[in-house]
Design a protein around this motif. Structure first.
Motif, PDB file in Angstrom:
ATOM      1  N   LEU A 226       0.872  -1.180   0.000  1.00 50.96           N
ATOM      2  CA  LEU A 226       0.000   0.000   0.000  1.00 50.96           C
ATOM      3  C   LEU A 226       0.903   1.222   0.000  1.00 50.96           C
ATOM      4  N   HIS A 227       0.667   2.112  -0.975  1.00 53.19           N
ATOM      5  CA  HIS A 227       1.544   3.282  -1.041  1.00 53.19           C
ATOM      6  C   HIS A 227       1.080   4.350  -0.047  1.00 53.19           C
ATOM      7  N   LYS A 228       2.014   5.033   0.551  1.00 55.82           N
ATOM      8  CA  LYS A 228       1.680   6.039   1.573  1.00 55.82           C
ATOM      9  C   LYS A 228       0.764   7.148   1.029  1.00 55.82           C
ATOM     10  N   GLU A 229       0.845   7.399  -0.278  1.00 62.21           N
ATOM     11  CA  GLU A 229      -0.005   8.442  -0.867  1.00 62.21           C
ATOM     12  C   GLU A 229      -1.489   8.118  -0.678  1.00 62.21           C
ATOM     13  N   GLU A 230      -1.806   6.815  -0.708  1.00 60.43           N
ATOM     14  CA  GLU A 230      -3.209   6.426  -0.506  1.00 60.43           C
ATOM     15  C   GLU A 230      -3.666   6.737   0.915  1.00 60.43           C
ATOM     16  N   ILE A 231      -2.748   6.602   1.845  1.00 55.34           N
ATOM     17  CA  ILE A 231      -3.067   6.913   3.245  1.00 55.34           C
ATOM     18  C   ILE A 231      -3.276   8.423   3.410  1.00 55.34           C
ATOM     19  N   ILE A 232      -2.377   9.184   2.807  1.00 53.28           N
ATOM     20  CA  ILE A 232      -2.476  10.652   2.892  1.00 53.28           C
ATOM     21  C   ILE A 232      -3.851  11.109   2.364  1.00 53.28           C
ATOM     22  N   LEU A 233      -4.195  10.600   1.181  1.00 52.20           N
ATOM     23  CA  LEU A 233      -5.449  10.998   0.544  1.00 52.20           C
ATOM     24  C   LEU A 233      -6.666  10.603   1.401  1.00 52.20           C
ATOM     25  N   ALA A 234      -6.627   9.382   1.920  1.00 53.54           N
ATOM     26  CA  ALA A 234      -7.762   8.901   2.720  1.00 53.54           C
ATOM     27  C   ALA A 234      -7.935   9.748   3.983  1.00 53.54           C
ATOM     28  N   VAL A 235      -6.838  10.024   4.666  1.00 54.19           N
ATOM     29  CA  VAL A 235      -6.915  10.804   5.917  1.00 54.19           C
ATOM     30  C   VAL A 235      -7.401  12.223   5.622  1.00 54.19           C
ATOM     31  N   LYS A 236      -6.885  12.810   4.564  1.00 56.37           N
ATOM     32  CA  LYS A 236      -7.293  14.163   4.171  1.00 56.37           C
ATOM     33  C   LYS A 236      -8.806  14.211   3.927  1.00 56.37           C
ATOM     34  N   GLU A 237      -9.291  13.263   3.152  1.00 55.78           N
ATOM     35  CA  GLU A 237     -10.723  13.254   2.826  1.00 55.78           C
ATOM     36  C   GLU A 237     -11.589  13.008   4.063  1.00 55.78           C
ATOM     37  N   MET A 238     -11.108  12.136   4.936  1.00 53.62           N
ATOM     38  CA  MET A 238     -11.874  11.847   6.146  1.00 53.62           C
ATOM     39  C   MET A 238     -11.971  13.094   7.030  1.00 53.62           C
ATOM     40  N   CYS A 239     -10.866  13.817   7.160  1.00 54.65           N
ATOM     41  CA  CYS A 239     -10.865  15.041   7.987  1.00 54.65           C
ATOM     42  C   CYS A 239     -11.898  16.035   7.454  1.00 54.65           C
ATOM     43  N   ILE A 240     -11.933  16.194   6.141  1.00 52.67           N
ATOM     44  CA  ILE A 240     -12.852  17.175   5.551  1.00 52.67           C
ATOM     45  C   ILE A 240     -14.297  16.695   5.686  1.00 52.67           C
ATOM     46  N   THR A 241     -14.536  15.443   5.321  1.00 46.63           N
ATOM     47  CA  THR A 241     -15.909  14.923   5.333  1.00 46.63           C
ATOM     48  C   THR A 241     -16.566  15.033   6.703  1.00 46.63           C
ATOM     49  N   ILE A 242     -15.878  14.605   7.735  1.00 47.68           N
ATOM     50  CA  ILE A 242     -16.536  14.592   9.058  1.00 47.68           C
ATOM     51  C   ILE A 242     -16.810  15.988   9.590  1.00 47.68           C
ATOM     52  N   ASN A 243     -16.080  16.973   9.076  1.00 41.11           N
ATOM     53  CA  ASN A 243     -16.313  18.335   9.550  1.00 41.11           C
ATOM     54  C   ASN A 243     -17.414  19.074   8.786  1.00 41.11           C
ATOM     55  N   TYR A 244     -17.795  18.544   7.626  1.00 45.82           N
ATOM     56  CA  TYR A 244     -18.824  19.196   6.811  1.00 45.82           C
ATOM     57  C   TYR A 244     -20.137  18.418   6.744  1.00 45.82           C
ATOM     58  N   GLN A 245     -20.047  17.098   6.942  1.00 46.28           N
ATOM     59  CA  GLN A 245     -21.255  16.287   6.777  1.00 46.28           C
ATOM     60  C   GLN A 245     -21.573  15.529   8.055  1.00 46.28           C
ATOM     61  N   LEU A 246     -22.737  15.811   8.574  1.00 40.33           N
ATOM     62  CA  LEU A 246     -23.187  15.106   9.770  1.00 40.33           C
ATOM     63  C   LEU A 246     -23.440  13.649   9.382  1.00 40.33           C
ATOM     64  N   SER A 247     -22.965  12.710  10.185  1.00 42.06           N
ATOM     65  CA  SER A 247     -23.173  11.309   9.808  1.00 42.06           C
ATOM     66  C   SER A 247     -24.637  10.921  10.022  1.00 42.06           C
ATOM     67  N   GLN A 248     -25.050   9.903   9.294  1.00 41.12           N
ATOM     68  CA  GLN A 248     -26.466   9.513   9.275  1.00 41.12           C
ATOM     69  C   GLN A 248     -26.981   9.113  10.653  1.00 41.12           C
ATOM     70  N   ASP A 249     -26.168   8.375  11.408  1.00 44.35           N
ATOM     71  CA  ASP A 249     -26.624   7.953  12.736  1.00 44.35           C
ATOM     72  C   ASP A 249     -26.917   9.155  13.624  1.00 44.35           C
ATOM     73  N   VAL A 250     -26.095  10.208  13.491  1.00 52.33           N
ATOM     74  CA  VAL A 250     -26.294  11.406  14.311  1.00 52.33           C
ATOM     75  C   VAL A 250     -27.534  12.177  13.838  1.00 52.33           C
ATOM     76  N   LEU A 251     -27.684  12.278  12.514  1.00 52.86           N
ATOM     77  CA  LEU A 251     -28.862  12.976  11.989  1.00 52.86           C
ATOM     78  C   LEU A 251     -30.152  12.298  12.465  1.00 52.86           C
ATOM     79  N   HIS A 252     -30.168  10.980  12.441  1.00 48.69           N
ATOM     80  CA  HIS A 252     -31.358  10.262  12.915  1.00 48.69           C
ATOM     81  C   HIS A 252     -31.605  10.532  14.389  1.00 48.69           C
TER      82      HIS A 252
END
Lengths: 280, 187
Positions: A4-30
């Motif tokens: 697994l190349h480290k770039e994939e980890i960088i990209l995944a972590v970056k996207e996760m940081c952004i997503t959780i701060n902008y989109q309320l997860s479904q379980d919480v919305l319910h």
């Protein structure tokens, strides 16, 4: 051996940081929607309605759900047959956080030295816990912990004879003392057993569980349900201004401990409860 | 509980403050100044040294917030309230200078409640975790002091109908107190 190349980890972590701060997860919305129906006073209902509106605005207008975009905590499970190519896994995670917080216009809330308090400018370092597991996958569980709730967390070394009652009293006492500060409705993470540090670790890890998912151990599941009912009978309510919904869930994790001890840790999370996971 | 809805504009005079009761739902329009932990330490330091403050607190409102970075084309980032208790020990000197309102979230110390009574001020709770919704009410933002503090710098905000709840009124009436009593009765 899988690579697994480290770039994939960088990209995944970056996207996760952004997503959780902008989109309320479904379980919480319910959970928000359920609270809206349950709340009786117009004030507490109005607060819950505003929180739903907040989630809509955040998504549509590219604004983080909350200005406290948190300190990043990452639980990583690394398969022992996985090889990470291209560089250091820790540096890759930190780089993902750096890029996510910069490109996502997220607040940099981390200071380099707890006493000198100079901002690191990129929200690193994230706190990372590693587990080596069988297999060849990499699982990243990531949360962005706000400190309104983190500051209200507690730990206590109980006596074995304090038992279930002692643990429950300590959890309730922690929630009462926290009052409106952790931004209720909260999620109550509880770690029982292990050592001082293990209990705190378990309490934090418990917060990663989706709302409504109980511990598989029967006696712990019963405790989760009993505590949730007791906490919601306290009347603290949304924002601590009164109401029926003080917590969305009580999530307990346990671990073997010493014959002389009963460590307990309570880690509270605010109603946004930013958490997500990804398997690479 | 009956919720009273009120509209108020800044500056906040004593007359306006006296009309507000704990539990009222209020929409604030006008100017507020942001200051949280680090800015408060500087403001208090300046007061102690007898220096001029970046803004005149008389009849003004301080909003405890540290917004997220502003995206291009936006006025400001997400800007909800932070916990107020951390500012408790730095609040009285500002009330003495005529500060009339504070916006934050969560409980205040007994000393602050006494200060609110003595200096006829008011403490508003904004909705914690509603930073995006609140951001929409902010129409202008200008950093006026302590630029080096980044998110903790002092900003002058023009706001339009920012929704808050009167948590502690100028008679010391507290929405939190009421709930604590309610809890005791329940148990």
């Amino acid at each position: 051996m899988r690579e697994l190349h480290k770039e994939e980890i960088i990209l995944a972590v970056k996207e996760m940081c952004i997503t959780i701060n902008y989109q309320l997860s479904q379980d919480v919305l319910h959970a928000y929607q359920a609270a809206c129906l349950k709340e009786e006073s117009s004030l507490s209902r109005e607060i819950m309605e505003n929180l739903i509106k907040n989630a809509d605005i955040a998504r549509e207008r590219d604004l983080p759900l909350c200005q406290d975009t948190g300190m990043v905590i990452v639980f990583v499970e690394i398969g022992q047959d996985l090889h990470i190519a291209g560089g250091d896994v820790t540096q890759a995670i930190q780089e993902g956080v750096r890029q996510g917080y910069r490109e996502g216009y997220l607040r940099k809330s981390v200071v380099k030295d707890p006493l000198i308090r100079e901002n690191t400018g990129d929200n690193t370092p994230a706190i990372i816990y590693y587990d080596i597991v069988p297999g060849e996958k990499l699982k990243i569980m990531l949360s962005a912990k706000g400190f309104g709730s983190e500051n209200m967390s507690k730990t206590k070394m109980l006596k074995p004879s304090d038992g279930i009652r002692g643990v429950e009293d300590f959890v309730i006492e922690s929630v009462i003392q926290a009052g409106p500060n952790p931004c209720p409705p909260i999620i109550v993470g509880v770690g029982i057993g292990g050592t001082l540090d293990k209990a705190a670790y378990l309490a934090k890890k418990a917060l990663l569980r989706p709302i409504g998912k109980y511990n598989e151990l029967q006696h712990i599941q019963e405790m989760e349900k009993r505590l949730l009912e007791k906490i919601n009978n306290l009347g603290i309510g949304p924002q601590g201004l009164g109401g029926k919904t003080t917590a969305f869930g009580v999530q307990i994790e346990v671990f073997p401990t010493h014959i002389a001890g009963l460590p307990v840790a309570v880690n509270l999370n605010c109603h946004i409860s930013r958490h997500t996971e990804k398997v690479l | 509980m009956n919720v009273y809805r009120r509209e108020i504009t800044t500056p906040l005079t004593e007359e306006k403050v006296k009309q507000l009761k704990a539990g009222d739902f209020v929409y604030i329009t006008g100017t507020v100044y942001t200051a949280r932990d680090a800015a408060h330490q500087r403001l208090i330091g300046a007061i102690q040294r007898g220096e001029e403050l970046p803004f005149e607190p008389q009849n003004q409102i301080i909003y405890y917030t540290g917004p997220t970075p502003t995206r291009p084309g936006h006025v400001i980032g997400s800007a909800g309230p932070t916990s107020s208790y951390r500012m408790d020990e730095m609040t009285i000197p500002l009330l003495k200078l005529g500060l009339k309102g504070m916006i934050g979230k969560g409980v205040r110390s007994q000393a602050v409640i006494e200060g609110i009574k003595n200096y006829k001020a008011v403490y508003f709770a904004a909705i914690g975790g509603a930073g995006a919704l609140i951001s929409e009410c902010i129409k202008q933002s200008e950093t006026i002091a302590y630029m080096d503090l980044g998110t903790e710098a002092v900003r002058k905000l023009k706001i339009e109908r920012l929704p808050v709840i009167v948590a502690i009124d100028c008679c010391g009436g507290s929405l939190y107190e009421k709930e604590i009593q309610y809890k005791c009765n329940e148990n």
